[in-house]
Design a protein around this motif. Sequence first.
Motif, PDB file in Angstrom:
ATOM      1  N   ASP A 197       0.824  -1.203   0.000  1.00 39.25           N
ATOM      2  CA  ASP A 197       0.000   0.000   0.000  1.00 39.25           C
ATOM      3  C   ASP A 197       0.868   1.266   0.000  1.00 39.25           C
ATOM      4  O   ASP A 197       2.082   1.194  -0.014  1.00 39.25           O
ATOM      5  N   SER A 198       0.217   2.409   0.025  1.00 38.01           N
ATOM      6  CA  SER A 198       0.958   3.671   0.042  1.00 38.01           C
ATOM      7  C   SER A 198       1.167   4.111   1.486  1.00 38.01           C
ATOM      8  O   SER A 198       0.551   3.574   2.406  1.00 38.01           O
ATOM      9  N   THR A 199       2.018   5.089   1.669  1.00 42.94           N
ATOM     10  CA  THR A 199       2.199   5.655   3.010  1.00 42.94           C
ATOM     11  C   THR A 199       0.872   6.199   3.533  1.00 42.94           C
ATOM     12  O   THR A 199       0.520   5.992   4.690  1.00 42.94           O
ATOM     13  N   SER A 200       0.143   6.876   2.661  1.00 48.41           N
ATOM     14  CA  SER A 200      -1.143   7.445   3.092  1.00 48.41           C
ATOM     15  C   SER A 200      -2.034   6.362   3.700  1.00 48.41           C
ATOM     16  O   SER A 200      -2.595   6.544   4.787  1.00 48.41           O
ATOM     17  N   VAL A 201      -2.157   5.248   3.004  1.00 52.63           N
ATOM     18  CA  VAL A 201      -3.014   4.153   3.483  1.00 52.63           C
ATOM     19  C   VAL A 201      -2.463   3.587   4.796  1.00 52.63           C
ATOM     20  O   VAL A 201      -3.224   3.293   5.729  1.00 52.63           O
ATOM     21  N   THR A 215       2.738  18.776   9.536  1.00 56.51           N
ATOM     22  CA  THR A 215       3.019  17.532   8.823  1.00 56.51           C
ATOM     23  C   THR A 215       2.782  17.631   7.321  1.00 56.51           C
ATOM     24  O   THR A 215       2.054  18.498   6.849  1.00 56.51           O
ATOM     25  N   PHE A 216       3.370  16.712   6.591  1.00 55.37           N
ATOM     26  CA  PHE A 216       3.063  16.503   5.172  1.00 55.37           C
ATOM     27  C   PHE A 216       1.542  16.362   5.092  1.00 55.37           C
ATOM     28  O   PHE A 216       0.947  15.605   5.858  1.00 55.37           O
ATOM     29  N   PRO A 217       0.904  17.092   4.175  1.00 53.62           N
ATOM     30  CA  PRO A 217      -0.565  17.171   4.199  1.00 53.62           C
ATOM     31  C   PRO A 217      -1.293  15.832   4.289  1.00 53.62           C
ATOM     32  O   PRO A 217      -2.265  15.714   5.043  1.00 53.62           O
ATOM     33  N   THR A 218      -0.852  14.821   3.557  1.00 56.18           N
ATOM     34  CA  THR A 218      -1.619  13.567   3.534  1.00 56.18           C
ATOM     35  C   THR A 218      -1.768  12.981   4.943  1.00 56.18           C
ATOM     36  O   THR A 218      -2.826  12.457   5.304  1.00 56.18           O
ATOM     37  N   ASP A 219      -0.738  13.095   5.780  1.00 57.11           N
ATOM     38  CA  ASP A 219      -0.817  12.575   7.147  1.00 57.11           C
ATOM     39  C   ASP A 219      -1.914  13.307   7.926  1.00 57.11           C
ATOM     40  O   ASP A 219      -2.657  12.696   8.698  1.00 57.11           O
ATOM     41  N   GLY A 220      -1.996  14.603   7.710  1.00 59.55           N
ATOM     42  CA  GLY A 220      -3.015  15.403   8.396  1.00 59.55           C
ATOM     43  C   GLY A 220      -4.416  15.049   7.925  1.00 59.55           C
ATOM     44  O   GLY A 220      -5.341  14.931   8.734  1.00 59.55           O
ATOM     45  N   LEU A 271       3.525  11.464  14.587  1.00 57.62           N
ATOM     46  CA  LEU A 271       4.634  12.412  14.430  1.00 57.62           C
ATOM     47  C   LEU A 271       5.522  12.036  13.255  1.00 57.62           C
ATOM     48  O   LEU A 271       5.591  10.870  12.858  1.00 57.62           O
ATOM     49  N   ASN A 272       6.222  13.036  12.734  1.00 57.64           N
ATOM     50  CA  ASN A 272       7.202  12.796  11.673  1.00 57.64           C
ATOM     51  C   ASN A 272       8.595  12.780  12.271  1.00 57.64           C
ATOM     52  O   ASN A 272       8.938  13.663  13.057  1.00 57.64           O
ATOM     53  N   HIS A 273       9.381  11.814  11.860  1.00 56.56           N
ATOM     54  CA  HIS A 273      10.754  11.767  12.372  1.00 56.56           C
ATOM     55  C   HIS A 273      11.550  12.953  11.828  1.00 56.56           C
ATOM     56  O   HIS A 273      12.269  13.619  12.564  1.00 56.56           O
ATOM     57  N   TRP A 324       4.944   6.769  14.329  1.00 55.72           N
ATOM     58  CA  TRP A 324       5.955   7.612  13.677  1.00 55.72           C
ATOM     59  C   TRP A 324       5.933   7.423  12.172  1.00 55.72           C
ATOM     60  O   TRP A 324       5.849   6.298  11.679  1.00 55.72           O
ATOM     61  N   ASP A 325       6.048   8.549  11.447  1.00 55.07           N
ATOM     62  CA  ASP A 325       6.194   8.531  10.000  1.00 55.07           C
ATOM     63  C   ASP A 325       7.679   8.714   9.688  1.00 55.07           C
ATOM     64  O   ASP A 325       8.276   9.729  10.058  1.00 55.07           O
ATOM     65  N   LEU A 326       8.252   7.719   9.011  1.00 56.50           N
ATOM     66  CA  LEU A 326       9.699   7.680   8.764  1.00 56.50           C
ATOM     67  C   LEU A 326      10.072   8.041   7.326  1.00 56.50           C
ATOM     68  O   LEU A 326      11.201   7.767   6.891  1.00 56.50           O
ATOM     69  N   CYS A 327       9.130   8.638   6.584  1.00 55.66           N
ATOM     70  CA  CYS A 327       9.372   8.895   5.157  1.00 55.66           C
ATOM     71  C   CYS A 327      10.712   9.576   4.887  1.00 55.66           C
ATOM     72  O   CYS A 327      11.393   9.237   3.929  1.00 55.66           O
ATOM     73  N   HIS A 328      11.075  10.536   5.721  1.00 58.48           N
ATOM     74  CA  HIS A 328      12.302  11.302   5.461  1.00 58.48           C
ATOM     75  C   HIS A 328      13.472  10.914   6.355  1.00 58.48           C
ATOM     76  O   HIS A 328      14.462  11.639   6.417  1.00 58.48           O
ATOM     77  N   SER A 329      13.351   9.786   7.042  1.00 57.16           N
ATOM     78  CA  SER A 329      14.501   9.356   7.850  1.00 57.16           C
ATOM     79  C   SER A 329      14.976   7.960   7.473  1.00 57.16           C
ATOM     80  O   SER A 329      16.178   7.692   7.485  1.00 57.16           O
ATOM     81  N   THR A 380       9.101   4.050   0.429  1.00 57.61           N
ATOM     82  CA  THR A 380      10.326   3.374  -0.006  1.00 57.61           C
ATOM     83  C   THR A 380      10.917   3.995  -1.273  1.00 57.61           C
ATOM     84  O   THR A 380      11.909   3.503  -1.785  1.00 57.61           O
ATOM     85  N   TYR A 381      10.289   5.050  -1.770  1.00 61.44           N
ATOM     86  CA  TYR A 381      10.808   5.629  -3.022  1.00 61.44           C
ATOM     87  C   TYR A 381      11.680   6.847  -2.789  1.00 61.44           C
ATOM     88  O   TYR A 381      12.127   7.469  -3.730  1.00 61.44           O
ATOM     89  N   LYS A 382      11.907   7.197  -1.518  1.00 62.14           N
ATOM     90  CA  LYS A 382      12.800   8.331  -1.235  1.00 62.14           C
ATOM     91  C   LYS A 382      14.206   7.781  -0.988  1.00 62.14           C
ATOM     92  O   LYS A 382      14.857   7.327  -1.919  1.00 62.14           O
ATOM     93  N   TYR A 383      14.671   7.739   0.270  1.00 60.14           N
ATOM     94  CA  TYR A 383      16.047   7.273   0.522  1.00 60.14           C
ATOM     95  C   TYR A 383      16.224   5.762   0.342  1.00 60.14           C
ATOM     96  O   TYR A 383      17.336   5.263   0.453  1.00 60.14           O
TER      97      TYR A 383
END
Length: 410
Positions: free
Chosen positions: A107-111, A140-145, A180-182, A209-214, A234-237
């Motif tokens: 699934d996506s991070t949003s889901v 936060t990144f809008p989708t999380d909100g 929270l976002n890391h 915790w949302d780890l998208c950017h860590s 998984t498409y960032k770092y």
Amino acid sequence: MSEPTEATEAAEATEAAVRAEKLDAGDELADLRARFVLDDVVYLDGNSLGALPVSVPGHLDDVVRRQWGSLRIRSWDESGWWTAPERIGDRIAPLVGAAAGQIVVGDSTSVNVFKALVGAVRLARLTDSGRDEIVVDATTFPTDGYMAESAARMTGCTLRPVTPARVRGALGGRTAAVLLNHVDYRTGRLHDLPSLTSAVHAAGAVAVWDLCHSAGALPVGLDEHGVDLAVGCTYKYLNGGPGSPAYLYVRRELQDRFDSPLPGWNSHAEPFGMRPDYEPAAGAPRGRVGTPDILSMLALEAALDVWDGVTIEAVRAKSLNLTDFFLECVGQYVAEGRVESLTPAAHEERGSQVALRCEDAGEVMRRLIERGVVGDFRRPDVLRFGFTPLYVGFGDVERAARVLGEVLAG
Ligand SMILES: *Cc1c(COP(=O)(O)O)cnc(C)c1O
């Protein structure tokens, strides 16, 4: 008049360039760049879409032609398609400090934010049914909100958006879950995951915790710090490719009480029993929903090969050196007052990106990209530069800052 000035500028440029050369020569991760498909562009957008690992095209070709084209339905078993979500979760696990068996990919991070947050409220209510607030990072990144707002409405909770600095003050006996976002996607600020997780637990609430950017940029320590649930892309770092599936971590002790709001057939204890009644699977598979997205999931699996023999600690050390050096070079090449860093100077508060506030940032980024320096622009006035230590070098950093100085001067 102009001659001595030009000579001085050239000498300065040489000094930073010479330092970059030395830093590159001493960089033990420098050879990893060869594991990626890259060209002469300075790619500082790996925090939005990681570069393509060389291991992916050949693997994907095999997945499509042989596994799908020739084996067809047999591949669910013979090519390991069915077990891919947990198998790949176990490969991400060491990068985020998790033991095996706690991460499922899909699934996506949003889901996954939605699954985790509703699941967190339900967990909190097992011990205290009166808890009726969800605290969320207001920046936060809008989708999380958006997801948090819907999760709150669905669970009959009140949503309390607060800035990360005010999270501690917002916690109390009514708090059910905290999202929270890391690392902040805009400023690159790294939040204190161990101490915030402890504060959430002290209030009797569940930490998500949302780890998208860590994840893939710095150590996270999910198990060590007792994080309850976590999600990340998984498409960032992690370089999994456009739209590659996200992941969900549920701490082992919570797995048998995790009650997903999206109980699809793939998360059933007996998926092929085709039973009308739902009985959740044990362990990480409980976080699944429907049929896994095999093509992008297996592209991600091949992409994770770039981590062979690489420690996240070494990646973090280089990341801090890269961002330090970038800020230094910007100080040298960019006229005073033209940009302002929104990224904290303190290492313990810095992720793997530098965000610079800049007048006319959209146009400035357009010119940077024209000249082979790729970052991105975030409204209204932010230039964002992501540093992926696996393929960004110190020479890249020097060039990016120099071109930025030139663009802003011209
Ligand atoms: C990148 C990012 C997302 C992306 O969500 P998708 O569902 O993959 O589009 C979500 N949250 C944060 C904090 C992000 O940085």
